[in-house]
Every structure is written in structure tokens, then in C-alpha cells.
Design an enzyme around this catalytic site. Structure first.
Site, mmCIF file in Angstrom:
data_model
loop_
_atom_site.group_PDB
_atom_site.id
_atom_site.type_symbol
_atom_site.label_atom_id
_atom_site.label_comp_id
_atom_site.label_asym_id
_atom_site.label_seq_id
_atom_site.Cartn_x
_atom_site.Cartn_y
_atom_site.Cartn_z
ATOM 1 C CE LYS A 58 4.435 6.849 8.047
ATOM 2 N NZ LYS A 58 5.462 6.857 9.062
ATOM 3 C CG ASP B 26 0.962 1.425 2.469
ATOM 4 O OD1 ASP B 26 0.548 2.381 3.152
ATOM 5 O OD2 ASP B 26 1.887 0.677 2.832
ATOM 6 C CG PHE C 257 8.613 1.111 4.522
ATOM 7 C CD1 PHE C 257 9.752 0.448 4.942
ATOM 8 C CD2 PHE C 257 7.646 1.426 5.468
ATOM 9 C CE1 PHE C 257 9.939 0.109 6.279
ATOM 10 C CE2 PHE C 257 7.820 1.092 6.805
ATOM 11 C CZ PHE C 257 8.973 0.431 7.207
HETATM 12 N N1 PLP Z 1 3.271 1.853 4.904
HETATM 13 C C1 PLP Z 1 3.889 2.997 4.560
HETATM 14 C C2 PLP Z 1 3.686 3.570 3.195
HETATM 15 C C3 PLP Z 1 4.711 3.661 5.481
HETATM 16 O O1 PLP Z 1 5.336 4.793 5.130
HETATM 17 C C4 PLP Z 1 4.878 3.091 6.762
HETATM 18 C C5 PLP Z 1 5.760 3.739 7.763
HETATM 19 O O2 PLP Z 1 6.602 4.551 7.449
HETATM 20 C C6 PLP Z 1 4.215 1.902 7.076
HETATM 21 C C7 PLP Z 1 3.413 1.312 6.122
HETATM 22 C C8 PLP Z 1 4.360 1.259 8.423
HETATM 23 O O3 PLP Z 1 3.668 2.004 9.369
HETATM 24 P P1 PLP Z 1 3.974 1.781 10.949
HETATM 25 O O4 PLP Z 1 5.364 2.252 11.170
HETATM 26 O O5 PLP Z 1 2.923 2.626 11.617
HETATM 27 O O6 PLP Z 1 3.804 0.330 11.218
#
Ligand code: PLP
Length: 389
Positions: A235, A206, A121
């Protein structure tokens, strides 16, 4: 808009690991707003930093420098390992957008593709949605931006086969969070690092969900014996104040020139003042060590619950695999009992409490969860058949 299921509870106040709803009921929060409030709710140092900054300087745009932004960039760079530069934005998806644009500029014409894993994700913008390894989520939004490919998670041969001359970067999570809390092995990450070096491709990690202490190290990749070229965070960085960041080692970051990428709000003083306070508390409290110790305690307690088949994760990012596809029912029962957890798959609950959680709070959460699981899964370990109404 109708983008979330009906919301079962309205929360009005939080303090540490506790939340209160509009009926005055008290809850233990073992989700932390999806791994965001890593220092718990209403942390006094973060609240004080926000108040001070709000009455000092709220916004000037990125045409000018501000002190909190400079300080947060320096701390992030040190925690990642040094030798890099930071771009600030407002969310995890924006941090990954920055990484994708950086990879394309670094690759040059014809070398633009990003390879990520199934089950990953990376966000909900058009590009990060395509990077996300969940084809069912892509379908309603086709055509998506081109230049994204997916390979099986933890399959080095599949990755090697996917990296052709059009590929600029590999993008992976150290623990797939939304995909079900699936940790990568050190062997896999080290093989990916070697492959990226051999083929002249960036390794982008990520850390939006895993970063800043949650896994028991500052960053998830630090368990795995690699140093990435690009790292994205969001986050936990603001403990609830929206902020994201994309770090890249200097030689990669330097391909961006003025005008290549920008944001009005990213890195603005209020958000970076919060992040500066968050990082200071995190370092003072040594949150990675706390996450490791409390995570081990939580895992042991979860493993002892009847109806929990297995427990996986890293630090305080944990999934409890249940005896059957009952995660939604159990999470709803836990909420009724005063515990916030998340059904991350049909069969697994995700737990991501504050990194300052106490053993007493873990004991209390496990007692509530034991009851919620017991109410859905019969003692012999089989799922109760749904009752006809
Ligand atoms: N990358 C990862 C690993 C995530 O868990 C998330 C959100 O859960 C995101 C990117 C996207 O972040 P945002 O919701 O702040 O755009």
C-alpha cells in the site's frame, strides 16, 4: 468486470488531502485510496522522482541490478530492524504469496501450513484468499490451495491447539484493517512470538495496511514488543504506484535459491524510484510521530460526535463505531458533504487520512461527519427508521 458496486464519483485530480471530481466538486480524502496515499495526493517529491526515472531507465528485469531497488531494500531493512533481505513484487497479495512460499520452502516437506486469524484479510489470490479468515469469501472459489487454517483472533490457546507438526508459520496483522480496525494487544503478540519459538514456527506479520508510519510507529509490530521473522508491506510504499515487498530475516530468506520465486515487474525502477522518494519524505517528515499526534487529535474529535459509540485503532488507522448498522448510509452522506470515508463494517466507519493531514483538515472532516451522522441517527441516539418510498 462487475467486481465493485457502482462507483458514486469519478475523481480527476488530487493534491494533499484534497480530491476533485469530474464536476469540479472538492472533497477531503480521509481514506487515502485504502491507506495507500500516506503522503497525500500528487506529492511533489514522488511526482519528480517518477518523471526523472521515466526519462532515465524504466525497466530491465530482475536479471540485472538497479539503483532504486537496492536503495529501497536497504531502507526497508533498516526500518524493520535490520538483518534481513527483501523480495519486491507489485501488491500486498503478492507480498503475502511470497511469504507463504518462503514458509513452505523453509518448513520442508510435510511442514507447510499457515495459521491465520478469523477476521483477517491477506489478499484475493487463491492462496491469500484462503489465508484470509473469512470463510464466506472462500465458498465460491473452492477448492482453494490446501495448507491454511484459521483460529479465533487474540486467542492464544486456540493458536497453541492449531500448531501441529504440519504448521510452518503463523500470519497475523498487528491491526486487522479490513476486518474492522481491530488492534492486537501486546500480550497476544508476545505470546504468539513465544509459541512460535517453542514450536519452531515462523511468525509472519502482514503490515500491508499498517506499515510505514500509519499506526504511529514505522511498523505495527513495533508497538507490540516483538520482532517477526517475516514482514510484508505494500500500500503506502509507492504512495499510489503499485509495489509490494516481503522482508525476511536472513536465515529464513536464504532458503530461497535462484528460480524459486520471481516476477517480471516486481521491484522495477519506476516503482522503486517512487518508493525511494516516499521513504525519504517519510523519514524527513517523521510520519510515525505525525500519525501518532494527529491520530490522537482525530480520536478525541470523533469521540465527541453524537452517534459515535466508540473509537478504536492506532495512529491514523481509526474506526468510529456508530449507534446502529448505518455505516453505509453515513459514508454516503459524508461523500455528499465532501468527505471520503469507508464503511468498514455495517456499524463502523474507517478513517485513514494522509499522514501529513493538518488539524484544520481534521476539524473540517469532523464537521462534515457530524452532519452526516446527525442526518441518519436521531439526537436521542437511535437510528431513524428507513422511510418507505
Ligand atoms: N493484507 C492486508 C492487511 C490488506 O489490508 C490488504 C489489502 O487491503 C492486502 C493484504 C492485499 O493487498 P492488495 O490489495 O495490494 O493485494
Amino acid at each position: 468486470m462487475n467486481t465493485y458496486p457502482p462507483q458514486p464519483v469519478t475523481f480527476v485530480r488530487g493534491e494533499g488531502s484534497r480530491l476533485w471530481d469530474d464536476q469540479g466538486r472538492r472533497y477531503l480524502d480521509f481514506l487515502s485510496g485504502l491507506a495507500v496515499t500516506s503522503l497525500g495526493h500528487s506529492h511533489p517529491a514522488v511526482a519528480a522522482a517518477l518523471c526523472t526515472q521515466a526519462s532515465t531507465l524504466l525497466h530491465v528485469s530482475n536479471l540485472y541490478g538497479t539503483e532504486p531497488q537496492r536503495d529501497v531494500a536497504a531502507t526497508l531493512d533498516r526500518l524493520v530492524g535490520g538483518g534481513g533481505r527483501v523480495f519486491f513484487c507489485n501488491s500486498g497479495a503478492e507480498a503475502n504469496e511470497c511469504a507463504v512460499k518462503l514458509a513452505r520452502k523453509w518448513g520442508g516437506r510435510g511442514k507447510f501450513a499457515v495459521v491465520s486469524a478469523y477476521g483477517s484479510f491477506h489478499g484475493r489470490t487463491l492462496a491469500t484468499l484462503h489465508a484470509t479468515g473469512n470463510p464466506a469469501k472462500h465458498e465460491p472459489f473452492q477448492p482453494l490451495p490446501e495448507g491454511f487454517r484459521h483460529v479465533a483472533w487474540q486467542d492464544v490457546d486456540a493458536l497453541a491447539a492449531a500448531i501441529n507438526p504440519s504448521v510452518a508459520a503463523v500470519l497475523l496483522e498487528p491491526v486487522q484493517g479490513e476486518g474492522g480496525v481491530n488492534p492486537a494487544t501486546a500480550e497476544y503478540f508476545q505470546a504468539v512470538r513465544r509459541l512460535c519459538d517453542e514450536r519452531g514456527v515462523l511468525f509472519m506479520v502482514d503490515e500491508v495496511q499498517t506499515g510505514l508510519g500509519r499506526t504511529g510507529r514505522w511498523f505495527g509490530f513495533q508497538h507490540l514488543g516483538v520482532q517477526p521473522d517475516v514482514v510484508t508491506v505494500a500500500k503506502a510504499l509507492g504512495n499510489g504506484v503499485p509495489i509490494g515487498a516481503c522482508w525476511a530475516r536472513e536465515a529464513v530468506a536464504d532458503v530461497f535459491e535462484p528460480g524459486d520465486h520471481a516476477t517480471t515487474f516486481g521491484g522495477q525502477p519506476l516503482a522503486t524510484a517512487a518508493a525511494r522518494a516516499v521513504l525519504a519524505v517519510m523519514e524527513a517528515e517523521d510520519v510515525p510521530a505525525r500519525a501518532e499526534a494527529r491520530g490522537a487529535y482525530l480520536v478525541r474529535a470523533l469521540e465527541a460526535i453524537p452517534g459515535v459509540r466508540a473509537v478504536r485503532g492506532a495512529g491514523l488507522l481509526v474506526a468510529a463505531e456508530l449507534d446502529g448498522p448505518v455505516a453505509k448510509q453515513v459514508a454516503a452522506g459524508a461523500l455528499d458533504g465532501g468527505l471520503v470515508v469507508n464503511p468498514v463494517t455495517d456499524t463502523a466507519l474507517r478513517l485513514a487520512p494522509s499522514l501529513l493531514v493538518t488539524e484544520a483538515e481534521i476539524d473540517e472532516a469532523v464537521t462534515i461527519l457530524t452532519g452526516a451522522i446527525g442526518a441518519v441517527i436521531a439526537p436521542r441516539g437511535t437510528v431513524d427508521a428507513p422511510q418507505a418510498r
